[in-house]
Enzyme design. Structure first.
Site, PDB file in Angstrom:
ATOM      1  N   GLY A   1       8.311  -6.370   5.637  1.00 38.52           N
ATOM      2  CA  GLY A   1       9.366  -6.948   4.825  1.00 38.52           C
ATOM      3  C   GLY A   1      10.739  -6.760   5.450  1.00 38.52           C
ATOM      4  O   GLY A   1      11.036  -5.708   6.022  1.00 38.52           O
TER       5      GLY A   1
ATOM      6  N   SER B   1       8.654  -0.102  -4.628  1.00 37.71           N
ATOM      7  CA  SER B   1       7.749   0.794  -5.366  1.00 37.71           C
ATOM      8  C   SER B   1       8.556   1.865  -6.072  1.00 37.71           C
ATOM      9  O   SER B   1       8.205   2.317  -7.169  1.00 37.71           O
ATOM     10  CB  SER B   1       6.764   1.446  -4.405  1.00 37.71           C
ATOM     11  OG  SER B   1       6.087   0.458  -3.670  1.00 37.71           O
TER      12      SER B   1
ATOM     13  N   ASP C   1      13.034  -3.704   4.565  1.00 42.10           N
ATOM     14  CA  ASP C   1      13.152  -2.551   5.466  1.00 42.10           C
ATOM     15  C   ASP C   1      13.487  -3.091   6.858  1.00 42.10           C
ATOM     16  O   ASP C   1      12.675  -3.019   7.786  1.00 42.10           O
ATOM     17  CB  ASP C   1      11.846  -1.749   5.454  1.00 42.10           C
ATOM     18  CG  ASP C   1      11.519  -1.239   4.067  1.00 42.10           C
ATOM     19  OD1 ASP C   1      12.088  -0.221   3.672  1.00 42.10           O
ATOM     20  OD2 ASP C   1      10.723  -1.889   3.349  1.00 42.10           O
TER      21      ASP C   1
ATOM     22  N   ALA D   1       1.526   1.195  -4.820  1.00 46.37           N
ATOM     23  CA  ALA D   1       2.434   0.845  -5.936  1.00 46.37           C
ATOM     24  C   ALA D   1       2.949  -0.579  -5.679  1.00 46.37           C
ATOM     25  O   ALA D   1       4.153  -0.831  -5.609  1.00 46.37           O
ATOM     26  CB  ALA D   1       3.563   1.850  -6.096  1.00 46.37           C
TER      27      ALA D   1
ATOM     28  N   HIS E   1       5.225  -7.040  -1.844  1.00 42.03           N
ATOM     29  CA  HIS E   1       4.020  -6.838  -1.028  1.00 42.03           C
ATOM     30  C   HIS E   1       3.153  -8.103  -1.029  1.00 42.03           C
ATOM     31  O   HIS E   1       2.565  -8.466  -0.008  1.00 42.03           O
ATOM     32  CB  HIS E   1       3.192  -5.670  -1.581  1.00 42.03           C
ATOM     33  CG  HIS E   1       3.870  -4.338  -1.538  1.00 42.03           C
ATOM     34  ND1 HIS E   1       4.248  -3.668  -2.672  1.00 42.03           N
ATOM     35  CD2 HIS E   1       4.234  -3.542  -0.499  1.00 42.03           C
ATOM     36  CE1 HIS E   1       4.805  -2.508  -2.345  1.00 42.03           C
ATOM     37  NE2 HIS E   1       4.814  -2.417  -1.029  1.00 42.03           N
TER      38      HIS E   1
ATOM     39  N   GLN F   1       6.158  10.371   7.535  1.00 37.79           N
ATOM     40  CA  GLN F   1       7.402   9.585   7.551  1.00 37.79           C
ATOM     41  C   GLN F   1       8.356  10.004   6.426  1.00 37.79           C
ATOM     42  O   GLN F   1       9.423   9.425   6.280  1.00 37.79           O
ATOM     43  CB  GLN F   1       7.116   8.085   7.523  1.00 37.79           C
ATOM     44  CG  GLN F   1       6.664   7.533   6.183  1.00 37.79           C
ATOM     45  CD  GLN F   1       6.327   6.054   6.280  1.00 37.79           C
ATOM     46  OE1 GLN F   1       5.393   5.653   6.970  1.00 37.79           O
ATOM     47  NE2 GLN F   1       7.104   5.222   5.603  1.00 37.79           N
TER      48      GLN F   1
HETATM   49  P1  AMP Z   1       6.048   0.064   1.384  1.00 36.15           P
HETATM   50  O1  AMP Z   1       4.806   0.046   0.552  1.00 36.15           O
HETATM   51  O2  AMP Z   1       7.305   0.287   0.597  1.00 36.15           O
HETATM   52  O3  AMP Z   1       5.924   0.929   2.595  1.00 36.15           O
HETATM   53  O4  AMP Z   1       6.208  -1.410   1.917  1.00 36.15           O
HETATM   54  C1  AMP Z   1       5.176  -2.057   2.614  1.00 36.15           C
HETATM   55  C2  AMP Z   1       5.714  -3.319   3.205  1.00 36.15           C
HETATM   56  O5  AMP Z   1       6.193  -4.171   2.156  1.00 36.15           O
HETATM   57  C3  AMP Z   1       6.913  -3.079   4.153  1.00 36.15           C
HETATM   58  O6  AMP Z   1       6.789  -3.941   5.268  1.00 36.15           O
HETATM   59  C4  AMP Z   1       8.079  -3.436   3.292  1.00 36.15           C
HETATM   60  O7  AMP Z   1       9.200  -3.864   4.031  1.00 36.15           O
HETATM   61  C5  AMP Z   1       7.519  -4.565   2.461  1.00 36.15           C
HETATM   62  N1  AMP Z   1       8.302  -4.738   1.242  1.00 36.15           N
HETATM   63  C6  AMP Z   1       8.660  -3.762   0.352  1.00 36.15           C
HETATM   64  N2  AMP Z   1       9.444  -4.275  -0.609  1.00 36.15           N
HETATM   65  C7  AMP Z   1       9.595  -5.596  -0.336  1.00 36.15           C
HETATM   66  C8  AMP Z   1      10.312  -6.669  -0.952  1.00 36.15           C
HETATM   67  N3  AMP Z   1      11.036  -6.484  -2.051  1.00 36.15           N
HETATM   68  N4  AMP Z   1      10.242  -7.895  -0.389  1.00 36.15           N
HETATM   69  C9  AMP Z   1       9.508  -8.092   0.741  1.00 36.15           C
HETATM   70  N5  AMP Z   1       8.821  -7.127   1.374  1.00 36.15           N
HETATM   71  C10 AMP Z   1       8.865  -5.887   0.855  1.00 36.15           C
END
Ligand code: AMP
Length: 279
Positions: free
Chosen positions: A145, A184, A148, A30, A35, A59
């Site tokens: 990111g 997402s 997190d 998503a 990302h 998780q």
């Molecule tokens: P996720 O798909 O939510 O597990 O996120 C995958 C990676 O994208 C993780 O390292 C998140 O911290 C990073 N990420 C998610 N949202 C953002 C954002 N708004 N800005 C920067 N990095 C992000």
């Protein structure tokens, strides 16, 4: 972009490119511009950019959250191609975990507060999946990111504990024009909920702008009052912590690197965000 669903063909492909540096971006799909900021960092630094999309069941501490996690694979592929990602790896749960994983980790207090406290088992699941990906891909760099922030700190601690050479790179949080951190999970919000959720950013900005004239306790109360005044929002936690150790502080003078961390429920959807307050 090449798409791999199984480990064997991914590794066969990587063997042909040995000697090249690998930048790895683990995601749960998503995909959004947050990302893509990670993909762009990887493109700049490494020879080959690999993105993974895997909604890691272990998780999630709530089945409902896992079941409702947004899935937009066709759109994800288009975005990754537009941002020159070289490889997309989408393994199945069976590929990732051929046998139940028993492993436990100890990251100390850093992993038992905030997200660790409110999502029991979450960081264990994150550590297991990241260790597995790193053992399969051997990335030179991996991008996470700052959105997190606690996860980024835990992953840094993990690579240190395992003695891995992969460099962990933090990337700034990408936000909507309203200030809402891209996520997402925002896909699950109605338009009115999305507008309300922009208050999270406003609340964090309020903390940043008022830390010199209010105590930590007062400012946390003020933040909660701001958020909870919206009929759509409920603060799960607001904590002020040291940005290096993640230890919660109760007095501004305890640290010269201070970050505010929050989780807010917007109906069924749980959002997290953070902001550096003092650095
Ligand atoms: P996720 O798909 O939510 O597990 O996120 C995958 C990676 O994208 C993780 O390292 C998140 O911290 C990073 N990420 C998610 N949202 C953002 C954002 N708004 N800005 C920067 N990095 C992000």
């Amino acid at each position: 972009m090449q798409l791999f669903k199984d480990i064997e063909s991914l590794q066969r492909h990587l063997k042909q490119h040995s000697g090249k540096t690998i930048g790895f971006v683990p995601t749960m799909g998503a995909l959004h511009m947050g990302h893509m900021a990670l993909i762009e960092s990887a493109n700049q630094q490494a020879d080959i950019t690999i993105c993974s999309i895997f909604v890691n069941p272990i998780q999630f501490n709530k089945q409902n959250d896992f079941d409702n996690y947004p899935k937009t694979l066709n759109e994800d592929i288009k975005q990754l191609e537009a941002h020159n990602c070289d490889i997309l790896f989408c393994p199945s749960t069976e590929e990732m975990y051929p046998a139940p994983v028993e492993k436990e980790f100890d990251f100390g207090a850093m992993a038992t507060i905030m997200e660790g406290e409110h999502r029991p088992g979450h960081f264990r699941g994150v550590a297991i999946v990241i260790e597995r990906f790193f053992e399969l891909i051997h990335p030179d760099y991996a991008y996470f990111g700052e959105k997190d922030f606690q996860q980024l700190a835990v992953v840094k601690a993990l690579t240190k504990q395992l003695g891995l050479s992969t460099k962990i790179i933090g990337v700034k949080t990408m936000r909507e024009a309203s200030g809402l951190a891209m996520s997402s999970r925002n896909l699950r919000l109605s338009e009115v909920e999305k507008q309300a959720a922009a208050l999270i950013y406003k609340g964090l900005m309020y903390i940043k702008e008022n830390q010199t004239n209010q105590s930590v306790q007062e400012i946390k109360q003020a933040y909660k009052a701001m958020i909870n005044a919206s009929e759509y929002l409920e603060t799960e936690y607001i904590e002020i912590a040291d940005g290096n150790t993640l230890q919660i502080i109760t007095d501004w003078t305890t640290s010269d690197y201070v970050v505010a961390f929050t989780a807010v429920n917007v109906g069924e959807v749980r959002l997290i965000d953070n902001m550096t307050i003092i650095s």
